[in-house]
Design a protein around this motif. Structure first.
Motif, short mmCIF file in Angstrom:
data_model
loop_
_atom_site.label_atom_id
_atom_site.label_comp_id
_atom_site.label_asym_id
_atom_site.label_seq_id
_atom_site.Cartn_x
_atom_site.Cartn_y
_atom_site.Cartn_z
N HIS A 1 0.86 -1.19 0.00
CA HIS A 1 0.00 0.00 0.00
C HIS A 1 0.89 1.24 0.00
CE1 HIS A 1 -3.53 2.51 0.80
NE2 HIS A 1 -2.78 3.15 1.69
N ASN A 2 0.84 1.99 -1.09
CA ASN A 2 1.58 3.26 -1.21
C ASN A 2 3.08 3.10 -0.98
OD1 ASN A 2 -0.69 4.74 -1.84
ND2 ASN A 2 -1.03 5.49 0.25
N GLU B 1 -9.04 0.92 -2.75
CA GLU B 1 -8.80 1.71 -1.54
C GLU B 1 -9.69 1.23 -0.39
OE1 GLU B 1 -8.06 6.07 -1.84
OE2 GLU B 1 -8.86 5.79 -3.86
N GLY B 2 -9.21 1.47 0.81
CA GLY B 2 -10.01 1.20 2.00
C GLY B 2 -10.01 -0.23 2.46
N SER C 1 -3.20 -2.06 -2.73
CA SER C 1 -4.38 -1.29 -2.31
C SER C 1 -4.14 0.22 -2.41
CB SER C 1 -4.76 -1.65 -0.87
OG SER C 1 -3.70 -1.36 0.03
N SER C 2 -3.10 0.62 -3.10
CA SER C 2 -2.78 2.05 -3.24
C SER C 2 -3.82 2.75 -4.12
CB SER C 2 -1.40 2.22 -3.88
OG SER C 2 -0.43 1.46 -3.20
N PRO C 3 -4.11 4.02 -3.86
CA PRO C 3 -5.07 4.75 -4.70
C PRO C 3 -4.56 4.96 -6.12
CG PRO C 3 -4.04 6.21 -3.10
CD PRO C 3 -3.66 4.82 -2.71
#
Length: 392
Positions: A11-12, A64-65, A38-40
């Motif tokens: 994630h990111n 996301e989320g 899960s990164s935007p």
């Protein structure tokens, strides 16, 4: 079917993930890398356009989320391998992981636990006491290549006694290897391999309980990495503590019901103990017996190391006394003092030895990425000529 799937939830953190992914893919065509991102913004797939088929590199956009637990479960569902290894996006593996997985498949081994003689520190990892001296370094300790049967029950008992202390000697899906058959058995029996709010410790307890065979390997097969934004990096810099519901790790757990037996604040011991407790409850339900975690050890950790959260700890203390009796809880708490003292003393001694006593750990510097560290490790392993002693 692929021999081994290396699964990387992320994630990111494309800066780390891309380097680790590339280092693993270059090791063997028997490895599939599954990335659950899960990164935007997708900053990973563009780095590998057209290079690998899905049988080698599967990039899954989880959206996301999503919680870290759901991301791990998504990775499990997306993997094609006979054997599965979950790693962090700042970790990497050595080429010997293929030999280990092939042997495990031939011997029908459920789970593999590793010692970690090799550790890698990214170029942004700041040590709590040594500052920037760890930047871009690979640390390699002695190892002998031994492969021995592992005591699963003892590993579970110790984790229950040192409640909130970690995974310890339990086998792992994260930074370990398990068979896909074992993962499916656990899913059918308990509803999922990963749960709680820490997928690592939750799954470890279920793996230890359900494995029919487990071996411990003393060789650098999986190499944990520590970056500036990893859990180890945050812990080292003192940033891994605070209000539970305000933490970015916990926020995606939309319907989280916290267990009042665990103090409700965010820290390593509380997150680990909550997750272990949820796995314990699953096993208790199937066994029909109580496994009795040492809640007193957890309370002691919270009182000593997180005094600012004494109100939350006192609340859990009263709750536990009402459930199990004040005598038992106080007895556990007092009885844990000596064990926790020894643990703290051992950390101080180890830090002193690392600073003032000549040891046999080799440190290789100038390795700013896991890709470079992977290449350096491969050269050093060939030079050492220590073979894996896989039983016939």
């Amino acid at each position: 079917m692929t021999l081994l799937s290396v699964i990387i939830p992320t994630h990111n953190r494309a800066k780390y993930a891309v380097q680790s992914i590339r280092s693993i893919l270059e090791l063997s065509d028997q490895i599939q890398v599954v990335v659950c991102d899960s990164s935007p913004v997708d900053d990973i797939s563009g780095q590998f356009l057209g290079e690998y088929p899905e049988s080698r590199l599967k990039l899954v956009r989880s959206g996301e989320g999503i919680s870290v637990v759901d991301n791990f479960n998504l990775g499990l569902r997306s993997a094609d391998g006979d054997y599965l290894a979950f790693i962090g996006d700042d970790d990497f593996v050595s080429a010997e992981i293929v030999k280990v997985a092939a042997w495990a498949k031939f011997k029908n081994v459920d789970s593999l636990k590793f010692n970690f003689p090799a550790l890698y520190y990214w170029d942004d990892f700041k040590h709590a006491t040594r500052g920037e001296s760890y930047f871009g370094t690979l640390h390699l300790a002695p190892f002998d290549g031994t492969v021995v049967l592992h005591d699963l029950k003892a590993s579970m008992d110790y984790a229950l006694d040192n409640f909130g202390g970690g995974v310890f000697n339990m086998p792992r899906a994260y930074a370990g290897i398990i068979s896909s058959d074992l993962a499916r058995r656990i899913e059918r029996k308990y509803g999922g391999l990963f749960g709680g709010v820490s997928p690592d410790i939750y799954s470890s307890f279920l793996i230890a309980n359900e494995s029919q065979s487990c071996f411990l390997i003393d060789y650098p097969v999986i190499i944990p990495g520590a970056s500036g934004v990893s859990t180890s990096g945050q812990s080292s810099s003192g940033g891994h503590y605070g209000k539970l519901r305000e933490n970015s790790h916990i926020a995606p757990f939309k319907d989280l019901v916290w267990d009042s037996r665990v103090p409700e604040f965010y820290s390593v011991p509380t997150v680990w103990s909550f997750s272990l407790l949820k796995a314990v409850e699953k096993v208790e339900a199937h066994r029909g017996v109580s496994l009795s975690p040492n809640f007193g050890r957890l309370l002691l950790k919270c009182f000593v190391y997180f005094p600012r959260s004494y109100k939350e700890t006192l609340f859990s203390f009263r709750k536990l006394c009402s459930l199990y009796g004040a005598g038992k809880v106080i007895g556990q708490l007092v009885g844990s003092v000596w064990g926790e003292f020894l643990w703290g003393a051992s950390r101080i001694i180890n830090r002193f030895r690392a600073r003032h006593v000549t040891n046999t750990i080799e440190v290789f510097s100038g390795l700013d990425t896991s890709y470079l560290a992977s290449q350096e490790l491969g050269r050093k392993l060939k030079a050492r000529k220590v073979d894996l002693q896989l039983p016939e």
